[in-house]
Write an enzyme that holds these catalytic residues in place. Structure first.
Site, PDB file in Angstrom:
ATOM      1  CG  ASP A  67      -0.260  -0.383   2.525  1.00 57.08           C
ATOM      2  OD1 ASP A  67       0.984  -0.417   2.555  1.00 57.08           O
ATOM      3  OD2 ASP A  67      -0.959  -0.652   3.513  1.00 57.08           O
ATOM      4  CG  ASN A 134      -8.773  -1.300  11.858  1.00 58.70           C
ATOM      5  OD1 ASN A 134      -7.765  -1.886  11.470  1.00 58.70           O
ATOM      6  ND2 ASN A 134      -9.306  -0.290  11.214  1.00 58.70           N
ATOM      7  CG  HIS A 136      -5.611  -2.071   8.780  1.00 62.24           C
ATOM      8  ND1 HIS A 136      -5.724  -0.721   9.029  1.00 62.24           N
ATOM      9  CD2 HIS A 136      -4.302  -2.347   8.945  1.00 62.24           C
ATOM     10  CE1 HIS A 136      -4.539  -0.229   9.322  1.00 62.24           C
ATOM     11  NE2 HIS A 136      -3.660  -1.188   9.287  1.00 62.24           N
ATOM     12  CD  GLU A 141      -8.563   0.996   7.492  1.00 67.31           C
ATOM     13  OE1 GLU A 141      -8.569   0.108   8.373  1.00 67.31           O
ATOM     14  OE2 GLU A 141      -7.917   2.051   7.614  1.00 67.31           O
TER      15      GLU A 141
HETATM   16  C1  GLP Z   1      -0.193   0.519   8.546  1.00 66.42           C
HETATM   17  C2  GLP Z   1       0.007  -0.382   7.337  1.00 66.42           C
HETATM   18  C3  GLP Z   1      -0.448  -1.790   7.632  1.00 66.42           C
HETATM   19  C4  GLP Z   1       0.101  -2.254   8.953  1.00 66.42           C
HETATM   20  C5  GLP Z   1      -0.360  -1.353  10.054  1.00 66.42           C
HETATM   21  C6  GLP Z   1       0.066  -1.803  11.438  1.00 66.42           C
HETATM   22  O1  GLP Z   1      -1.513   0.952   8.662  1.00 66.42           O
HETATM   23  N1  GLP Z   1      -0.677   0.096   6.169  1.00 66.42           N
HETATM   24  O2  GLP Z   1      -0.042  -2.637   6.588  1.00 66.42           O
HETATM   25  O3  GLP Z   1      -0.322  -3.551   9.214  1.00 66.42           O
HETATM   26  O4  GLP Z   1       0.187  -0.078   9.766  1.00 66.42           O
HETATM   27  O5  GLP Z   1       1.241  -1.212  11.765  1.00 66.42           O
HETATM   28  P1  GLP Z   1       2.047  -1.442  13.078  1.00 66.42           P
HETATM   29  O6  GLP Z   1       2.952  -2.557  12.803  1.00 66.42           O
HETATM   30  O7  GLP Z   1       2.789  -0.164  13.250  1.00 66.42           O
HETATM   31  O8  GLP Z   1       1.092  -1.709  14.178  1.00 66.42           O
END
Ligand code: GLP
Length: 237
Positions: A67, A134, A136, A141
């Site tokens: 992404d 959440n 995702h 989402e």
């Molecule tokens: C971002 C990314 C996700 C990732 C999420 C969780 O939103 N787009 O792919 O899973 O962060 O990140 P963290 O590892 O910082 O909790």
């Protein structure tokens, strides 16, 4: 689904890096599906270490990212391209010709077409994932439907709040992003999910043990034939 519980985040990261390095060892031009966020950082650190110690050869490796924020230039320190260059691509000397990541500044429809054209023809050999608070994955989402291919999304308030820790203020967190769909993620041959910290414990239970629903996007992983979740004790609690 295989669940490995480790003593610490460092151990999870080391183990996950070894799994990805194993894929590169078997296939020099492997396509790595990559993720951003805080969780993958140490995974990439171990991969870079292996490259620098000549224990891994990234000379032919290709990458595709899940992404990117819409509206952020690749030079922006909060863009995912910048993140990837800093943590993995530059230190492993992977040139941008072998990197697929959505361009947050390009025309969105054209960008979706470019990413889908590539992703449809090139399933990842291994996909690294972390899970948002959440549920995702990438920026898929909670929703009423699972999306198959790359698409544009409006970010959930919870995601913007959670990710605002990396921005000067929440107003500066982009409202939209381009993400690979759940279908694209599921087409990876192998999936490694790193989950760390007590704030992920509640969602992890739903991911592994709850109903498969687009309201918990990562729950779809229950249907994949080769998923390993690597969770530290706090997340597995
Ligand atoms: C971002 C990314 C996700 C990732 C999420 C969780 O939103 N787009 O792919 O899973 O962060 O990140 P963290 O590892 O910082 O909790």
């Amino acid at each position: 689904m295989r669940l490995i519980v480790t003593d610490s985040y460092e151990q999870s990261a080391y183990l996950s890096a070894q799994m990805i390095l194993g894929v590169i060892k078997d296939k020099a031009d492997a396509l790595l599906g990559l993720a951003t966020g805080t969780t993958p950082v140490a995974v990439y650190r171990y991969m870079v270490e292996a490259a620098q110690q000549k224990k891994a050869d990234f000379g032919k490796v290709r990458t595709i990212n899940l992404d990117e924020y819409i509206g952020l230039d690749g030079e922006d320190p909060n863009s995912y391209l910048h993140f990837m260059r800093k943590h993995l691509l530059d230190p492993c000397q992977i040139p941008l010709e072998r990197v697929m990541i959505p361009n947050g500044m390009a025309d969105v429809q054209e960008e979706l077409q470019r990413m889908n054209l590539f992703a449809d023809a090139n399933p990842s050999d291994v996909q690294l994932l972390s899970v948002g608070v959440n549920g995702h994955i990438g920026f898929n989402e909670p929703s009423d439907v699972f999306y198959d291919r790359f698409h544009a999304v409006k970010l959930a308030q919870k995601t913007r709040e959670s990710n605002s820790r990396l921005f000067p203020s929440i107003e500066e967190v982009p409202a939209e992003a381009i993400t690979m769909g759940a279908g694209g993620i599921m087409r990876a041959k192998k999936i490694v999910v790193v989950v760390s910290g007590s704030d992920k414990a509640e969602i992890l239970k739903k991911v592994v043990d709850g109903p498969i629903t687009p309201q918990v996007p990562a729950s779809v992983l229950q249907l994949h034939p080769d998923v390993t979740i690597v969770a530290d004790e706090a997340a597995a609690a």
